[in-house]
Design a protein around this motif. Structure first.
Motif, PDB file in Angstrom:
ATOM      1  N   HIS A  21     155.285 -21.471  50.670  1.00  0.00           N
ATOM      2  CA  HIS A  21     155.363 -21.129  49.379  1.00  0.00           C
ATOM      3  C   HIS A  21     156.514 -19.971  49.440  1.00  0.00           C
ATOM      4  O   HIS A  21     157.600 -19.785  48.733  1.00  0.00           O
ATOM      5  N   ARG A 105     160.398 -17.404  42.155  1.00  0.00           N
ATOM      6  CA  ARG A 105     160.197 -16.551  43.258  1.00  0.00           C
ATOM      7  C   ARG A 105     160.808 -15.372  43.464  1.00  0.00           C
ATOM      8  O   ARG A 105     160.383 -14.111  43.802  1.00  0.00           O
ATOM      9  N   MET A 119     150.631 -10.982  42.999  1.00  0.00           N
ATOM     10  CA  MET A 119     151.154 -12.311  42.777  1.00  0.00           C
ATOM     11  C   MET A 119     151.507 -13.072  44.009  1.00  0.00           C
ATOM     12  O   MET A 119     151.119 -14.315  44.197  1.00  0.00           O
ATOM     13  N   GLN A 120     152.014 -12.580  45.250  1.00  0.00           N
ATOM     14  CA  GLN A 120     152.387 -13.169  46.147  1.00  0.00           C
ATOM     15  C   GLN A 120     150.812 -13.935  46.856  1.00  0.00           C
ATOM     16  O   GLN A 120     150.620 -14.997  47.161  1.00  0.00           O
ATOM     17  N   ARG A 122     147.947 -14.092  45.142  1.00  0.00           N
ATOM     18  CA  ARG A 122     147.109 -15.102  44.463  1.00  0.00           C
ATOM     19  C   ARG A 122     147.922 -16.471  44.447  1.00  0.00           C
ATOM     20  O   ARG A 122     147.338 -17.439  44.591  1.00  0.00           O
ATOM     21  N   LEU A 123     149.299 -16.588  44.363  1.00  0.00           N
ATOM     22  CA  LEU A 123     149.801 -17.717  44.072  1.00  0.00           C
ATOM     23  C   LEU A 123     150.153 -18.493  45.198  1.00  0.00           C
ATOM     24  O   LEU A 123     150.105 -19.745  45.513  1.00  0.00           O
ATOM     25  N   TYR A 124     150.563 -17.673  46.385  1.00  0.00           N
ATOM     26  CA  TYR A 124     150.928 -18.570  47.728  1.00  0.00           C
ATOM     27  C   TYR A 124     149.559 -18.588  48.721  1.00  0.00           C
ATOM     28  O   TYR A 124     149.811 -19.629  49.507  1.00  0.00           O
ATOM     29  N   ASP A 126     146.018 -18.032  47.326  1.00  0.00           N
ATOM     30  CA  ASP A 126     144.839 -18.036  46.708  1.00  0.00           C
ATOM     31  C   ASP A 126     143.829 -16.991  47.153  1.00  0.00           C
ATOM     32  O   ASP A 126     142.620 -17.374  47.535  1.00  0.00           O
ATOM     33  N   TYR A 147     147.353  -8.941  37.761  1.00  0.00           N
ATOM     34  CA  TYR A 147     147.736 -10.356  37.953  1.00  0.00           C
ATOM     35  C   TYR A 147     147.954 -11.001  36.477  1.00  0.00           C
ATOM     36  O   TYR A 147     149.011 -11.722  36.387  1.00  0.00           O
ATOM     37  N   VAL A 151     151.544 -12.399  35.088  1.00  0.00           N
ATOM     38  CA  VAL A 151     151.641 -13.813  34.894  1.00  0.00           C
ATOM     39  C   VAL A 151     152.115 -13.870  33.329  1.00  0.00           C
ATOM     40  O   VAL A 151     152.969 -14.759  33.183  1.00  0.00           O
TER      41      VAL A 151
END
Length: 166
Positions: A21, A105, A119-120, A122-124, A126, A147, A151
């Protein structure tokens, strides 16, 4: 099998996915960075204090390795541009999807801390709010609120700037 081999076998897929990611799905770069992550983890394994999960600690190392990679790549791109290096564009089918991911990104990379790190993680990868909280020395509820607000902000920005629904 020694302890570190077990750690590698257990966490390598997660670290690779995280770095995929981060690198916009550049498999070669992600694999190289994954190997460097585990090499650095091996060298500093004795310094692991257990303040967060081992998985989260590895993600932090991966994030630092990625930051070094970006600095190095940026320098190399500058040199290539000076030499008028022409790159081949990706296939047309992938352009819009990759462009959307790159723009998202980029927006994430431009966020202030701690929003960017939250964000990194959580998104990349979990990563749980509890693990993020331990890493950033904030409360888990605070991480969740940041977060969710971020979002909403990213959705609005992507739609306003680029017309993308995310």
């Amino acid at each position: 099998m020694n302890e570190f081999e077990e750690i590698y076998n257990k966490y390598q897929p997660d670290v690779l996915r995280f770095l995929m990611h981060m690198t916009s799905f550049d498999m070669t770069a992600a694999e190289e960075l994954t190997q460097e992550t585990f090499y650095q983890a091996f060298l500093s394994f004795g310094k692991f204090r257990g303040e967060c999960s081992l998985r989260t600690w590895l993600f932090q190392i991966a994030k630092n390795i990625y930051a070094k990679y970006i600095r190095r790549e940026s320098h190399q791109r500058d040199i290539a541009a000076k030499q008028n290096d022409i790159s081949v564009p990706p296939p047309i089918d992938d352009i819009e999807h990759k462009e959307k991911l790159i723009r998202l990104r980029t927006l994430i990379d431009e966020l202030d801390e701690p929003s960017r790190s939250i964000m990194q993680y959580r998104l990349y990868s979990d990563t749980s709010y509890a693990d993020i909280a331990a890493l950033l020395k904030i409360r888990a509820n605070t991480a969740a609120v940041i977060y969710n607000r971020t979002v909403a902000k990213l959705r609005k920005t992507m739609k306003e700037r680029y017309g993308y629904e995310i």
